[in-house]
Scaffold this active site. Structure first.
Site, PDB file in Angstrom:
ATOM      1  CE  LYS A 126      -3.476   2.026   2.680  1.00 51.76           C
ATOM      2  NZ  LYS A 126      -4.327   2.290   3.836  1.00 51.76           N
TER       3      LYS A 126
ATOM      4  CD  GLU B 263       9.027  -5.612   7.745  1.00 54.33           C
ATOM      5  OE1 GLU B 263       8.716  -5.504   6.845  1.00 54.33           O
ATOM      6  OE2 GLU B 263       9.052  -6.343   8.151  1.00 54.33           O
TER       7      GLU B 263
ATOM      8  N   GLY C  37      -5.010  -1.922   4.684  1.00 54.41           N
ATOM      9  CA  GLY C  37      -3.648  -2.948   4.572  1.00 54.41           C
ATOM     10  C   GLY C  37      -4.436  -4.305   4.546  1.00 54.41           C
ATOM     11  NE  ARG C  38      -7.245  -3.739  10.354  1.00 55.26           N
ATOM     12  CZ  ARG C  38      -6.243  -2.963  10.953  1.00 55.26           C
ATOM     13  NH1 ARG C  38      -4.892  -2.810  10.338  1.00 55.26           N
ATOM     14  NH2 ARG C  38      -6.691  -1.599  11.465  1.00 55.26           N
TER      15      ARG C  38
ATOM     16  CD  GLU D 214      -1.881  -4.450  11.498  1.00 57.89           C
ATOM     17  OE1 GLU D 214      -2.815  -4.517  10.740  1.00 57.89           O
ATOM     18  OE2 GLU D 214      -0.513  -4.856  11.723  1.00 57.89           O
TER      19      GLU D 214
ATOM     20  CG  HIS E 254      -3.759 -35.907  16.338  1.00 56.19           C
ATOM     21  ND1 HIS E 254      -3.728 -36.928  17.194  1.00 56.19           N
ATOM     22  CD2 HIS E 254      -4.399 -35.516  15.690  1.00 56.19           C
ATOM     23  CE1 HIS E 254      -4.688 -37.580  16.949  1.00 56.19           C
ATOM     24  NE2 HIS E 254      -5.451 -36.933  15.308  1.00 56.19           N
TER      25      HIS E 254
ATOM     26  CE  LYS F 139       5.222  -1.180  10.231  1.00 61.88           C
ATOM     27  NZ  LYS F 139       4.719  -0.241   9.589  1.00 61.88           N
TER      28      LYS F 139
HETATM   29  O1  F6P Z   1       2.035  -3.852   9.779  1.00 61.74           O
HETATM   30  C1  F6P Z   1       1.936  -2.589   9.617  1.00 61.74           C
HETATM   31  C2  F6P Z   1       0.672  -2.529   7.879  1.00 61.74           C
HETATM   32  O2  F6P Z   1       1.249  -1.259   7.861  1.00 61.74           O
HETATM   33  C3  F6P Z   1      -0.346  -3.546   8.336  1.00 61.74           C
HETATM   34  O3  F6P Z   1      -1.293  -2.969   8.347  1.00 61.74           O
HETATM   35  C4  F6P Z   1       0.242  -3.567   7.011  1.00 61.74           C
HETATM   36  O4  F6P Z   1      -0.847  -4.741   6.272  1.00 61.74           O
HETATM   37  C5  F6P Z   1       1.456  -4.411   6.572  1.00 61.74           C
HETATM   38  O5  F6P Z   1       2.117  -3.193   7.682  1.00 61.74           O
HETATM   39  C6  F6P Z   1       2.030  -4.090   4.633  1.00 61.74           C
HETATM   40  O6  F6P Z   1       2.056  -2.811   4.542  1.00 61.74           O
HETATM   41  P1  F6P Z   1       2.109  -2.140   2.655  1.00 61.74           P
HETATM   42  O7  F6P Z   1       1.364  -2.483   2.308  1.00 61.74           O
HETATM   43  O8  F6P Z   1       1.965  -0.476   3.416  1.00 61.74           O
HETATM   44  O9  F6P Z   1       4.012  -2.517   2.663  1.00 61.74           O
END
Ligand code: F6P
Length: 530
Positions: free
Chosen positions: A197, A203, A254-255, A340, A371, A499
């Site tokens: 987003k 990452e 995002g979620r 979240e 199990h 972060k």
């Molecule tokens: O970890 C926080 C967060 O902002 C989530 O809410 C989101 O889904 C994720 O990081 C990834 O964010 P992006 O889509 O901006 O890379």
């Protein structure tokens, strides 16, 4: 200050406290079924594509009555309608919350032209990739909402997936995620989707750069053909060197984004008609949420049940047990969606909350969990409400195994409820017990308290439409409990501190400078560099 009432400031909350003390604390499922021959029917709910049996929960008609009054006093219908109209629901980020607009038919919700414009071009692109014999592998690079939803849905809809294309998902900044995958790929036949987003997430950017470097090192030259972006930050995607980009909007959390262009891997896997069915299922659930009276409104009732267990029974966790291998990532997906969204400790006005919010959500696909941790669910000291998900028709041709699966699913909720007294256990032989152990002691080990609550959700088949409805149901359930708790379910400030600190520690890992660090972090950092 918000004019909206928080749950604990309502008359219904006080009534629920009294009701809990008089009837809730000592609620006996066995008595409840004995008293009410129609309990199963009375506590069954029908929503689009989803049937729910709530009869094995610690609720009666009065509980539901007070919970529904709580929802009314907290202004749930008004807040729901305002969200659906696109009025700001995420005040701390100054954004509307409109994921429902992503699955509404043309012209039926705000931003329809923009939504359907991107949807049409995203689906056309997905179809082009499906038809392109040059691609064998598609790698989605994203994390959180840009990974969990698409990954879970692609796994769940595997029987509907394209037969040639292999879909992969890379999320972790740990190189052990992407490195082994790259080693299996052919750069000339791989499409990378960079899904973020913000297009700033550490990452995702690290993995995207690793993928690009690998692609170039393999002699790949057509970056424009092999990298596609999905983001609200079109400029950053262009700077990265991506020319094909599908956008979405800040009013998609995002979620809550799998319905947007973030769903591109889903569309590539199941095709445009499959993706449209997923949206249609979610829209059908949106309509149910928007228009069904609260007393029959499945996401509303489930959200209120969550409040009942969390705030009155003091249950701190809920276990989700999908009896379908395709739903093996559903618990992980729900962890982000629920925790979240509702893992908050101040209300909309920033006031500390005197009660608990999001439970811990966890689970494994059945029968694997049986199990592992079901021992604790049956005999442990904590009572943990369990949510079973059963799917009537399998997508395989092993009917006997499906019957076994369903029998196990029913048996677990039955066992949790019925339990077994020490007297009952004493009548059974325990072939492996030591002869020294007294019979009554052994019977205590072999007894089950029972009376443990569970919900069973049922789908006819795990189709795109049914899955869309199921996921939308969870989204609205989270909204419902969030309204009662008086919190903003749509921000996630709690992820920011870690972060920022990681950003500060990164150069220190290289330099070894521990100046000003707390002793533990300094010690660990030094040891990692030794
Ligand atoms: O970890 C926080 C967060 O902002 C989530 O809410 C989101 O889904 C994720 O990081 C990834 O964010 P992006 O889509 O901006 O890379």
């Amino acid at each position: 200050m918000s004019a909206l009432k928080r749950g604990d400031g309502t008359a219904a909350w006080a009534a629920l406290l009294g009701h809990y003390q008089a009837h809730g604390r000592d609620f006996e499922l066995g008595d409840a079924f004995a008293r009410d021959a129609r309990r199963f029917a009375n506590f069954s709910f029908e929503a689009p594509e989803v049937f729910a049996d709530l009869s094995k929960n610690h609720i009666d008609t009065a509980t539901l009555h007070f919970l529904l009054a709580l929802a009314q006093e907290c202004g749930l219908p008004g807040q729901r309608d305002a969200m659906l109209r696109g009025e700001v629901a995420n005040a701390t980020e100054g954004r509307a919350v409109l994921h429902t607009a992503l699955r509404a038919p043309r012209g039926a919700a705000p931003f329809s032209d923009e939504v359907h414009g991107v949807l049409d071009s995203m689906l056309a692109y997905a179809e082009a990739v499906r038809a392109d014999q040059g691609f064998t592998d598609v790698v989605n690079i994203g994390i959180g909402g840009s990974d969990l939803g698409p990954r879970m849905v692609v796994q769940a809809l595997q029987p509907f997936a394209h037969s040639r294309l292999r879909l992969h998902f890379v999320s972790n900044v740990d190189g052990h995620d992407i490195a082994p995958l790259l080693a299996t790929l052919d750069a000339r036949r791989t499409l990378f989707i960079v899904a973020s987003k913000t297009f700033t997430t550490q990452e995702t950017m690290a993995n995207a750069h690793a993928a690009k470097a690998w692609f170039q090192a393999q002699g790949g030259s057509e970056t424009a053909r092999h990298f596609v972006g999905v983001t609200t930050n079109l400029l950053a995607a262009a700077t990265f060197g991506i020319s094909t980009t599908f956008g979405f909007w800040d009013w998609v959390g995002g979620r809550y984004s799998l319905w947007s262009a973030i769903g591109l891997p889903i569309a590539i896997a199941v095709g445009a008609p499959g993706f449209q069915d997923l949206l249609a299922g979610a829209h059908a659930m949106d309509q149910h949420f928007a228009h069904t009276p609260l007393a029959q409104n499945l996401p509303v009732v489930l959200g209120l049940l969550d409040v009942w267990y969390r705030n009155f029974h003091g249950r701190t966790s809920r276990s989700v047990a999908p009896y379908h291998e395709g739903l093996r990532r559903l618990p992980a997906y729900l962890q982000q969606l629920e925790m979240e969204s509702n893992g908050k400790s101040v209300d909309r006005d920033g006031q500390p909350l005197p009660f608990g919010t999001s439970p811990v959500v966890w689970g494994e696909p059945g029968t694997n969990g049986q199990h592992a941790y079901f021992q604790m669910l049956h005999q442990g000291t904590d009572v943990i409400p369990v949510e079973f998900i059963a799917v009537k028709k399998p997508a395989h041709t092993l009917p006997e195994q499906h019957q076994m699966l369903l029998a196990n699913c029913l048996a677990q909720s039955q066992a949790l409820m019925l339990g077994k007294t020490a007297q009952q256990a004493a009548t059974e032989k325990a072939p492996t017990a030591s002869p020294d152990i007294p019979a009554e002691v052994l019977a205590r080990h072999r007894s089950f308290p029972g009376n443990r609550p569970s919900t069973t959700l049922m789908l006819d088949a795990l189709t795109p439409r049914a899955l869309g409805a199921l996921v939308a149901m969870y989204e609205h359930r989270v909204f419902t409990s969030g309204v009662v708790w008086g919190i903003n379910s749509f921000d996630q400030w709690g992820v920011e501190l870690g972060k920022a600190l990681a950003g500060q520690l990164l150069p220190r890992l290289a330099s070894g400078d521990t100046t000003g660090l707390d002793a533990s972090t300094a010690g660990l950092l030094s040891r990692l560099r030794r």
